[in-house]
Design a protein around this motif. Structure first.
Motif, PDB file in Angstrom:
ATOM      1  N   THR A  76       0.832  -1.199   0.000  1.00  0.00           N
ATOM      2  CA  THR A  76       0.000   0.000   0.000  1.00  0.00           C
ATOM      3  C   THR A  76       0.862   1.243   0.000  1.00  0.00           C
ATOM      4  N   ALA A  77       1.917   1.218   0.834  1.00  0.00           N
ATOM      5  CA  ALA A  77       2.799   2.379   0.930  1.00  0.00           C
ATOM      6  C   ALA A  77       3.459   2.653  -0.420  1.00  0.00           C
ATOM      7  N   LEU A  78       3.868   1.581  -1.118  1.00  0.00           N
ATOM      8  CA  LEU A  78       4.509   1.777  -2.421  1.00  0.00           C
ATOM      9  C   LEU A  78       3.532   2.397  -3.411  1.00  0.00           C
ATOM     10  N   GLY A  79       2.273   1.938  -3.394  1.00  0.00           N
ATOM     11  CA  GLY A  79       1.252   2.524  -4.268  1.00  0.00           C
ATOM     12  C   GLY A  79       1.093   4.008  -3.989  1.00  0.00           C
ATOM     13  N   MET A  80       1.059   4.330  -2.696  1.00  0.00           N
ATOM     14  CA  MET A  80       0.919   5.726  -2.285  1.00  0.00           C
ATOM     15  C   MET A  80       2.117   6.533  -2.767  1.00  0.00           C
ATOM     16  N   CYS A  81       3.311   5.979  -2.616  1.00  0.00           N
ATOM     17  CA  CYS A  81       4.526   6.681  -3.058  1.00  0.00           C
ATOM     18  C   CYS A  81       4.450   6.993  -4.548  1.00  0.00           C
ATOM     19  N   GLY A  82       4.049   5.998  -5.331  1.00  0.00           N
ATOM     20  CA  GLY A  82       3.942   6.209  -6.774  1.00  0.00           C
ATOM     21  C   GLY A  82       2.993   7.352  -7.088  1.00  0.00           C
ATOM     22  N   ALA A  83       1.830   7.338  -6.430  1.00  0.00           N
ATOM     23  CA  ALA A  83       0.840   8.380  -6.682  1.00  0.00           C
ATOM     24  C   ALA A  83       1.376   9.749  -6.283  1.00  0.00           C
ATOM     25  N   VAL A  84       2.061   9.810  -5.127  1.00  0.00           N
ATOM     26  CA  VAL A  84       2.572  11.103  -4.649  1.00  0.00           C
ATOM     27  C   VAL A  84       3.647  11.642  -5.578  1.00  0.00           C
ATOM     28  N   VAL A  85       4.567  10.774  -6.002  1.00  0.00           N
ATOM     29  CA  VAL A  85       5.626  11.217  -6.915  1.00  0.00           C
ATOM     30  C   VAL A  85       5.000  11.801  -8.175  1.00  0.00           C
ATOM     31  N   PHE A  86       4.026  11.086  -8.695  1.00  0.00           N
ATOM     32  CA  PHE A  86       3.377  11.520  -9.923  1.00  0.00           C
ATOM     33  C   PHE A  86       2.661  12.863  -9.737  1.00  0.00           C
ATOM     34  N   VAL A  87       1.844  12.929  -8.686  1.00  0.00           N
ATOM     35  CA  VAL A  87       1.029  14.135  -8.497  1.00  0.00           C
ATOM     36  C   VAL A  87       1.892  15.344  -8.150  1.00  0.00           C
ATOM     37  N   MET A  88       2.872  15.159  -7.258  1.00  0.00           N
ATOM     38  CA  MET A  88       3.664  16.314  -6.831  1.00  0.00           C
ATOM     39  C   MET A  88       4.490  16.874  -7.986  1.00  0.00           C
ATOM     40  N   THR A  89       5.069  15.982  -8.795  1.00  0.00           N
ATOM     41  CA  THR A  89       5.879  16.465  -9.912  1.00  0.00           C
ATOM     42  C   THR A  89       5.023  17.244 -10.904  1.00  0.00           C
ATOM     43  N   SER A  90       3.903  16.646 -11.289  1.00  0.00           N
ATOM     44  CA  SER A  90       3.097  17.317 -12.309  1.00  0.00           C
ATOM     45  C   SER A  90       2.385  18.537 -11.728  1.00  0.00           C
ATOM     46  N   ALA A  91       2.009  18.460 -10.433  1.00  0.00           N
ATOM     47  CA  ALA A  91       1.317  19.603  -9.841  1.00  0.00           C
ATOM     48  C   ALA A  91       2.245  20.812  -9.753  1.00  0.00           C
ATOM     49  N   SER A  92       3.544  20.573  -9.479  1.00  0.00           N
ATOM     50  CA  SER A  92       4.433  21.732  -9.397  1.00  0.00           C
ATOM     51  C   SER A  92       4.578  22.386 -10.770  1.00  0.00           C
TER      52      SER A  92
END
Lengths: 192, 282
Positions: free
Chosen positions: A37-53
């Motif tokens: 679950t944590a790895l799934g969350m990490c993937g989502a966060v990396v994706f969202v934070m990079t594109s959101a910035s």
């Protein structure tokens, strides 16, 4: 090049988003019980934070500044990030169902969490140019992922240990998080 | 005037951003819409939503998808029971085939007074841990260790440990199979709730060996197999095994068993369970 490497080291280790800036604590405590679950969350966060910035930088530079209304950045950022994530969710569901299956349930959870918002605001405060903003967003999310994965590993071990009854569950998790944060303080002074 | 203009620009710009985002979302939702069968959602609503995994799929939504898309059998949901089967059958226009209610059964009858122990164990009270120490403390290597791993994993608290022996209360069992998977000795099996006889022993040891260790272990005397004509009870390496797919005459085999390791349904409370269930549901 050097400044980007320094920026990454700074955002991952020295000014770690979770352990030094204390942003994104909710997913840090919420989804750190199991590694998959944590790895799934990490993937989502990396994706969202990079594109959101990237997206928020564009909004700030080309909409807020020309109109002289950059005091509206919080509202504008929330609006843009939320609909951007929603959009990604919809597109991903159609075009990459497998990826959606892995990240899908986490995307709505982090729509505008404080770490994502923090990256957008910090980019504005530190007056990063476009590329630097994106790299900073990526590095910050890597820092988040690092902290989350370390913490999940610790919690999985703690689950098998036998702490005193009054410490069981969230209490020992918070103590662990505190110790982990102290450990990351050791990096302070490495990079500005 | 200047102030008013400023406020108008601000709110107008933000509203414009909002409208653009909203439109983009609406367009995306239209062009990237994933057409899912609306029946999947409806069937998922009918299912109990316990996500127990008893049907063999990841959760209730997955099972609903399997029913609608892949045409899976509609009687796999144990917690839902016949009521859910009928509702799904009515909704999808399929034939309702009543599920055979399955319940977990611990195939061991040797509690602390009847079965010998070969060494003392005072470690963590957990079957897997006990099994790891010299292969378990019970003399019989097929017997229930009685440290309650199954009882702890049971989501509905249907397993009780009495006198060092796990016992499933069939009227509470939702047949999710969690206990079957967790038992380190693999002696919990899913059996039809209406089966008339059970052999409460899993030992493949030979008779004299069993007799030394346990008063109620199957000694492989084959008397029971002679009581049934259709081979519903057969011998498998010195152990009588019930074939639940065949009709089994109840009492005769149980009465003949010299060590009383065969129980007939009349002895246990399994006959009474449908009524108990209904009362609880009401």
């Amino acid at each position: 090049m050097t400044q980007y490497i320094l920026l990454i080291i700074s955002a991952v280790l020295v000014n770690n988003f979770v352990l030094t800036r204390f942003l994104g604590i909710c997913p840090f405590l919420g989804v750190s019980k199991k590694l998959p679950t944590a790895l799934g969350m990490c993937g989502a966060v990396v994706f969202v934070m990079t594109s959101a910035s990237a997206v928020t930088w564009l909004v700030h530079r080309f909409i807020l500044i020309p109109l002289g209304i950059d005091f509206m950045q919080t509202i504008a950022f929330i609006l843009v990030i939320a609909s951007f994530v929603q959009m990604v969710d919809i597109v991903m569901k159609k075009t990459a169902p497998a990826l959606h299956g892995a990240l899908g349930i986490f995307l709505p959870l982090i729509t505008t969490n404080c770490a994502v918002m923090g990256v957008a605001v910090l980019n504005v405060q530190l007056t990063h140019p476009f590329l630097k903003s994106v790299v900073f967003g990526f590095a910050a999310s890597l820092g988040f992922a690092l902290a989350l994965i370390i913490f999940t590993g610790l919690r999985e071990k703690i689950d098998r240990a036998n702490p005193p009854k009054c410490f069981q569950g969230v209490a020992i998790a918070l103590v662990t998080a505190g110790l982990l944060s102290l450990a990351f303080m050791g990096f302070s002074g490495l990079v500005r | 005037m200047d102030m008013l203009q400023f406020i108008l620009i601000t709110s107008g710009a933000i509203a414009l951003v909002g409208v653009v985002c909203g439109t983009a979302l609406a367009v995306a939702a239209r062009f990237f819409a994933v057409h899912e069968d609306p029946r999947i959602e409806k069937v998922a609503e009918i299912l109990p939503g316990a996500n127990c995994g008893g049907c063999g799929l990841a959760g209730c939504t997955e099972y609903a998808r399997a029913i609608v898309v892949d045409g899976a059998a509609i009687n796999l949901c144990a917690p839902g029971g016949n009521e859910v089967i009928e509702q799904i059958a009515a909704f999808l226009g399929r034939e309702a085939t009543a599920a055979k209610k399955m319940v977990a059964l611990v195939l061991c009858g040797g509690n602390d007074t009847q079965a010998q122990k070969r060494h003392a164990y005072n470690g963590v009270a957990d079957c897997t841990a006990a099994q790891a120490v010299n292969g378990g403390d019970k003399a019989c290597t097929y017997g229930c260790l009685g440290y309650g791993s199954c009882s702890r994993i049971c989501p509905v608290a249907a397993i009780e440990i009495c006198d060092g022996l796990a016992k499933v209360h069939p009227e509470l069992c939702i047949s999710c199979g969690a206990c079957v998977k967790v038992c380190p000795r693999n002696i919990i099996k899913m059996v039809p709730a209406d089966a008339p006889v059970h052999v409460l022993c899993s030992s493949h040891d030979k008779g004299p060996v069993v007799k030394k260790m346990c008063k109620v272990g199957c000694i492989g005397c084959t008397l029971c197999t002679k009581q049934v004509e259709n081979q519903a009870i057969t011998m498998d390496r010195f152990l009588a095994v019930v074939d639940y797919s065949k009709e089994t005459p109840g009492k005769a085999a149980a009465e003949k068993c010299p060590v009383n390791c065969i129980i007939a349904a009349d002895d246990s409370s399994s006959d009474a369970q449908p009524e108990v269930l209904q009362n609880e549901n009401n």
